[in-house]
Motif scaffolding. Structure first.
Motif, PDB file in Angstrom:
ATOM      1  N   THR A  68       7.677   1.476  18.694  1.00  0.00           N
ATOM      2  CA  THR A  68       7.247   2.865  18.503  1.00  0.00           C
ATOM      3  C   THR A  68       7.440   3.267  17.048  1.00  0.00           C
ATOM      4  N   ALA A  69       6.357   3.714  16.428  1.00  0.00           N
ATOM      5  CA  ALA A  69       6.392   4.069  15.012  1.00  0.00           C
ATOM      6  C   ALA A  69       5.022   4.593  14.601  1.00  0.00           C
ATOM      7  N   VAL A  70       4.979   5.129  13.402  1.00  0.00           N
ATOM      8  CA  VAL A  70       3.698   5.416  12.771  1.00  0.00           C
ATOM      9  C   VAL A  70       3.304   4.172  11.990  1.00  0.00           C
ATOM     10  N   TYR A  71       2.122   3.683  12.253  1.00  0.00           N
ATOM     11  CA  TYR A  71       1.622   2.476  11.608  1.00  0.00           C
ATOM     12  C   TYR A  71       0.650   2.848  10.494  1.00  0.00           C
ATOM     13  N   TYR A  72       0.863   2.222   9.329  1.00  0.00           N
ATOM     14  CA  TYR A  72       0.056   2.507   8.152  1.00  0.00           C
ATOM     15  C   TYR A  72      -0.685   1.256   7.696  1.00  0.00           C
ATOM     16  N   CYS A  73      -1.944   1.439   7.412  1.00  0.00           N
ATOM     17  CA  CYS A  73      -2.739   0.378   6.818  1.00  0.00           C
ATOM     18  C   CYS A  73      -2.464   0.343   5.307  1.00  0.00           C
ATOM     19  N   HIS A  74      -2.404  -0.842   4.752  1.00  0.00           N
ATOM     20  CA  HIS A  74      -2.091  -0.995   3.329  1.00  0.00           C
ATOM     21  C   HIS A  74      -2.988  -2.052   2.712  1.00  0.00           C
ATOM     22  N   ALA A  75      -3.329  -1.849   1.463  1.00  0.00           N
ATOM     23  CA  ALA A  75      -4.066  -2.858   0.704  1.00  0.00           C
ATOM     24  C   ALA A  75      -3.563  -2.845  -0.725  1.00  0.00           C
ATOM     25  N   ASP A  76      -3.640  -3.971  -1.390  1.00  0.00           N
ATOM     26  CA  ASP A  76      -3.278  -3.970  -2.797  1.00  0.00           C
ATOM     27  C   ASP A  76      -4.192  -4.872  -3.615  1.00  0.00           C
ATOM     28  N   ARG A  77      -4.219  -4.547  -4.887  1.00  0.00           N
ATOM     29  CA  ARG A  77      -4.958  -5.339  -5.873  1.00  0.00           C
ATOM     30  C   ARG A  77      -4.035  -5.591  -7.045  1.00  0.00           C
ATOM     31  N   VAL A  78      -4.038  -6.811  -7.534  1.00  0.00           N
ATOM     32  CA  VAL A  78      -3.268  -7.154  -8.715  1.00  0.00           C
ATOM     33  C   VAL A  78      -4.231  -7.492  -9.833  1.00  0.00           C
ATOM     34  N   SER A  79      -4.092  -6.787 -10.951  1.00  0.00           N
ATOM     35  CA  SER A  79      -4.965  -7.022 -12.092  1.00  0.00           C
ATOM     36  C   SER A  79      -4.152  -6.850 -13.360  1.00  0.00           C
ATOM     37  N   TRP A  80      -4.226  -7.840 -14.252  1.00  0.00           N
ATOM     38  CA  TRP A  80      -3.452  -7.790 -15.490  1.00  0.00           C
ATOM     39  C   TRP A  80      -1.977  -7.527 -15.205  1.00  0.00           C
ATOM     40  N   ASN A  81      -1.455  -8.240 -14.198  1.00  0.00           N
ATOM     41  CA  ASN A  81      -0.053  -8.142 -13.793  1.00  0.00           C
ATOM     42  C   ASN A  81       0.369  -6.763 -13.297  1.00  0.00           C
ATOM     43  N   LYS A  82      -0.582  -5.956 -12.986  1.00  0.00           N
ATOM     44  CA  LYS A  82      -0.286  -4.636 -12.440  1.00  0.00           C
ATOM     45  C   LYS A  82      -0.823  -4.554 -11.021  1.00  0.00           C
ATOM     46  N   ARG A  83       0.032  -4.119 -10.107  1.00  0.00           N
ATOM     47  CA  ARG A  83      -0.373  -3.997  -8.711  1.00  0.00           C
ATOM     48  C   ARG A  83      -0.689  -2.551  -8.390  1.00  0.00           C
ATOM     49  N   THR A  84      -1.805  -2.362  -7.738  1.00  0.00           N
ATOM     50  CA  THR A  84      -2.196  -1.043  -7.264  1.00  0.00           C
ATOM     51  C   THR A  84      -2.188  -1.058  -5.746  1.00  0.00           C
ATOM     52  N   ASP A  85      -1.464  -0.088  -5.170  1.00  0.00           N
ATOM     53  CA  ASP A  85      -1.351   0.015  -3.719  1.00  0.00           C
ATOM     54  C   ASP A  85      -2.249   1.118  -3.189  1.00  0.00           C
ATOM     55  N   TYR A  86      -2.821   0.834  -2.031  1.00  0.00           N
ATOM     56  CA  TYR A  86      -3.649   1.822  -1.331  1.00  0.00           C
ATOM     57  C   TYR A  86      -3.108   1.966   0.091  1.00  0.00           C
ATOM     58  N   TRP A  87      -3.058   3.199   0.558  1.00  0.00           N
ATOM     59  CA  TRP A  87      -2.518   3.474   1.886  1.00  0.00           C
ATOM     60  C   TRP A  87      -3.512   4.284   2.698  1.00  0.00           C
ATOM     61  N   GLY A  88      -3.588   3.951   3.971  1.00  0.00           N
ATOM     62  CA  GLY A  88      -4.344   4.778   4.890  1.00  0.00           C
ATOM     63  C   GLY A  88      -3.431   5.809   5.513  1.00  0.00           C
ATOM     64  N   GLN A  89      -4.025   6.719   6.262  1.00  0.00           N
ATOM     65  CA  GLN A  89      -3.206   7.667   6.994  1.00  0.00           C
ATOM     66  C   GLN A  89      -2.560   6.924   8.154  1.00  0.00           C
ATOM     67  N   GLY A  90      -1.487   7.404   8.663  1.00  0.00           N
ATOM     68  CA  GLY A  90      -0.797   6.724   9.740  1.00  0.00           C
ATOM     69  C   GLY A  90      -1.473   6.936  11.077  1.00  0.00           C
ATOM     70  N   THR A  91      -1.194   6.002  11.964  1.00  0.00           N
ATOM     71  CA  THR A  91      -1.628   6.147  13.356  1.00  0.00           C
ATOM     72  C   THR A  91      -0.406   5.890  14.236  1.00  0.00           C
ATOM     73  N   LEU A  92      -0.140   6.806  15.145  1.00  0.00           N
ATOM     74  CA  LEU A  92       1.089   6.770  15.918  1.00  0.00           C
ATOM     75  C   LEU A  92       0.958   5.854  17.130  1.00  0.00           C
ATOM     76  N   VAL A  93       1.929   4.974  17.260  1.00  0.00           N
ATOM     77  CA  VAL A  93       2.035   4.110  18.443  1.00  0.00           C
ATOM     78  C   VAL A  93       3.321   4.482  19.170  1.00  0.00           C
ATOM     79  N   THR A  94       3.187   4.817  20.430  1.00  0.00           N
ATOM     80  CA  THR A  94       4.350   5.171  21.242  1.00  0.00           C
ATOM     81  C   THR A  94       4.395   4.248  22.446  1.00  0.00           C
ATOM     82  N   VAL A  95       5.515   3.560  22.592  1.00  0.00           N
ATOM     83  CA  VAL A  95       5.697   2.639  23.713  1.00  0.00           C
ATOM     84  C   VAL A  95       6.763   3.228  24.620  1.00  0.00           C
TER      85      VAL A  95
END
Length: 118
Positions: free
Chosen positions: A89-116
């Motif tokens: 049970t948690a809020v699940y977030y989608c994530h993506a990243d790109r590394v360019s010139w030794n710099k990482r850029t992170d991207y996040w989606g909105q969360g989606t709640l999973v309840t067990v």
């Protein structure tokens, strides 16, 4: 870049859910795509990710139960979750990243709640 997550919900112990994350960019433009989760009172943690070569990493707590996959034609990354437990049970977030010139850029989606629950 936008990430749109969906698929969360309420499920019983032992049940299954599939999370989806649609990206606004082609999947191959990212170095990694993945899912994180954050339970109440806890820090955000990596659940699973997949890199541009198709290699996957899973948290020990979900190995054998969760499967991450990506569909480049649909620009979507999935998280198939089986045999769900209350501790998932948690809020699940989608994530993506790109590394360019030794710099990482992170991207996040909105969360989606999973309840067990029982």
């Amino acid at each position: 870049v936008q990430l749109q997550a969906s698929g969360g919900g309420l499920v019983q112990i032992g049940g299954s859910l599939r999370l989806s994350c649609v990206t606004s960019a082609i999947i191959f433009s990212f170095d990694k795509l993945g899912w994180y989760r954050q339970a109440p009172g806890k820090e955000r943690e990596l659940v699973a990710d997949i890199n541009s070569g198709g290699s996957t990493v899973y948290a020990d707590s979900v190995k054998g139960r969760f499967t991450i996959s990506a569909d480049s034609a649909k620009a979507t990354v999935y998280l198939q979750m089986n045999n769900l437990k209350p501790e998932d049970t948690a809020v699940y977030y989608c994530h993506a990243d790109r590394v360019s010139w030794n710099k990482r850029t992170d991207y996040w989606g909105q969360g989606t709640l999973v309840t067990v629950s029982s």
